[in-house]
Scaffold this motif. Structure first.
Motif, short mmCIF file in Angstrom:
data_model
loop_
_atom_site.label_atom_id
_atom_site.label_comp_id
_atom_site.label_asym_id
_atom_site.label_seq_id
_atom_site.Cartn_x
_atom_site.Cartn_y
_atom_site.Cartn_z
N PHE A 43 0.76 -1.25 -0.06
CA PHE A 43 0.02 0.10 -0.06
C PHE A 43 0.91 1.31 0.10
N ALA A 44 2.12 1.32 -0.06
CA ALA A 44 2.98 2.47 0.12
C ALA A 44 2.74 3.55 -0.88
N ASP A 45 2.31 3.24 -1.85
CA ASP A 45 2.10 4.59 -2.98
C ASP A 45 0.75 4.81 -2.95
N LEU A 46 -0.13 4.54 -2.13
CA LEU A 46 -1.43 4.89 -1.95
C LEU A 46 -1.43 6.07 -0.97
N PRO A 47 -2.25 7.10 -1.54
CA PRO A 47 -2.48 8.29 -0.53
C PRO A 47 -3.06 7.81 0.77
N PRO A 48 -2.82 8.40 2.10
CA PRO A 48 -3.51 7.94 3.09
C PRO A 48 -5.11 8.18 2.97
N GLU A 49 -5.72 9.12 2.33
CA GLU A 49 -6.98 9.23 2.24
C GLU A 49 -7.47 8.38 1.29
N VAL A 50 -7.01 7.92 0.22
CA VAL A 50 -7.64 6.78 -0.59
C VAL A 50 -7.69 5.39 0.16
N LEU A 51 -6.71 5.01 1.00
CA LEU A 51 -6.59 4.08 2.01
C LEU A 51 -7.85 4.04 2.99
N ARG A 52 -7.94 5.15 3.70
CA ARG A 52 -9.18 5.42 4.65
C ARG A 52 -10.40 5.11 3.80
N THR A 53 -10.67 5.77 2.47
CA THR A 53 -11.95 5.62 2.07
C THR A 53 -12.32 4.12 1.56
N ALA A 54 -11.11 3.48 0.99
CA ALA A 54 -11.14 2.15 0.76
C ALA A 54 -11.78 1.48 1.99
N THR A 55 -10.97 1.50 2.88
CA THR A 55 -11.33 0.63 4.24
C THR A 55 -12.84 1.09 4.48
N GLU A 56 -13.07 2.34 4.92
CA GLU A 56 -14.46 2.69 5.11
C GLU A 56 -15.57 2.02 4.18
N ALA A 57 -15.26 2.10 2.97
CA ALA A 57 -16.30 1.45 1.81
C ALA A 57 -16.53 0.12 2.19
N LEU A 58 -15.29 -0.63 2.19
CA LEU A 58 -15.17 -2.07 2.76
C LEU A 58 -16.11 -2.44 4.02
#
Length: 170
Positions: A138-153
Motif C-alpha cells: 500500500f506504500a504508493d497509496l495516499p492515506p486518504e485513498v486507503l481510509r476511503t477504501a477501508t470505510e467502503a469495505l
C-alpha cells in the motif's frame, strides 16, 4: 496501460458477457488484492522457516491472547483447517519446540495447543514482517485513498454480515 482487472473484465465482456454482474469488478479487485497481500506474506515466511499453514497456526495462537492456547477444534475452525490438517501442522510445530500439547484442565479427555515462549517470539517476528510487507503493498497509496477504501469495505461487510431472510443459523 490497462490494469489486470480491466483486462479480465474485457476478456469476459468479449467471451461471456452474461457472467458480468454489478459486483464483478469489486470481486475481481478484492481477489487480486488478497492475492497480492498473500504473496507479500509468503515472501517473508522463508526467513522464519515457516510454511503458510504453520504461520497461520502460530499467529492464531498468538492472537488468542494469554495464555496463548486453544483447543485443536477451536484452532482448526479459526483457521478453516480440517482436524487432520491441524494435527499435522501441530506435530511439525511441536517437533520444533514452537507449540506444546497439554491436557485441558476443564476436560480430562481434551487437549490444548499451547504456544511456547520460542513460538510466541517467532510468531511476533513473523507478524511484524508480514505487516511491513503489507504496508509495502500500500506504500504508493495516499492515506486518504486507503481510509476511503477501508470505510467502503467496512460498509460492504456490514451489509454482508447481516442475517439474511431464508437462511438458517444455529
Amino acid at each position: 496501460m490497462t490494469d489486470r482487472v480491466e483486462q479480465l473484465i474485457a476478456a469476459w465482456q468479449s467471451e461471456l458477457p452474461e457472467v458480468l454482474g454489478p459486483g464483478t469488478e469489486l470481486v475481481k479487485r478484492v481477489l487480486v488484492l488478497a492475492a497480492d497481500l498473500d504473496a507479500a506474506t509468503r515472501r517473508e515466511l522463508p526467513a522464519f522457516d515457516l510454511t503458510p499453514a504453520e504461520y497461520e497456526v502460530l499467529v492464531g495462537l498468538r492472537r488468542s491472547g494469554p495464555p496463548y492456547r486453544l483447543k485443536p477444534g477451536e484452532l482448526g475452525r479459526a483457521l478453516l483447517l480440517s482436524s487432520g490438517g491441524t494435527s499435522n501442522i501441530v506435530n511439525r510445530l511441536t517437533a520444533r519446540g514452537l507449540v506444546t500439547r497439554e491436557s485441558d484442565p476443564d476436560d480430562g479427555r481434551g487437549t490444548l495447543i499451547c504456544l511456547t515462549e520460542q513460538g510466541g517470539q517467532l510468531a511476533e517476528a513473523a507478524v511484524k514482517a508480514s505487516s511491513a510487507a503489507h504496508e509495502e503493498v500500500f506504500a504508493d497509496l495516499p492515506p486518504e485513498v486507503l481510509r476511503t477504501a477501508t470505510e467502503a469495505l467496512r460498509e460492504v461487510f456490514a451489509v454482508l454480515d447481516r442475517p439474511r431472510r431464508g437462511t438458517w443459523s444455529a
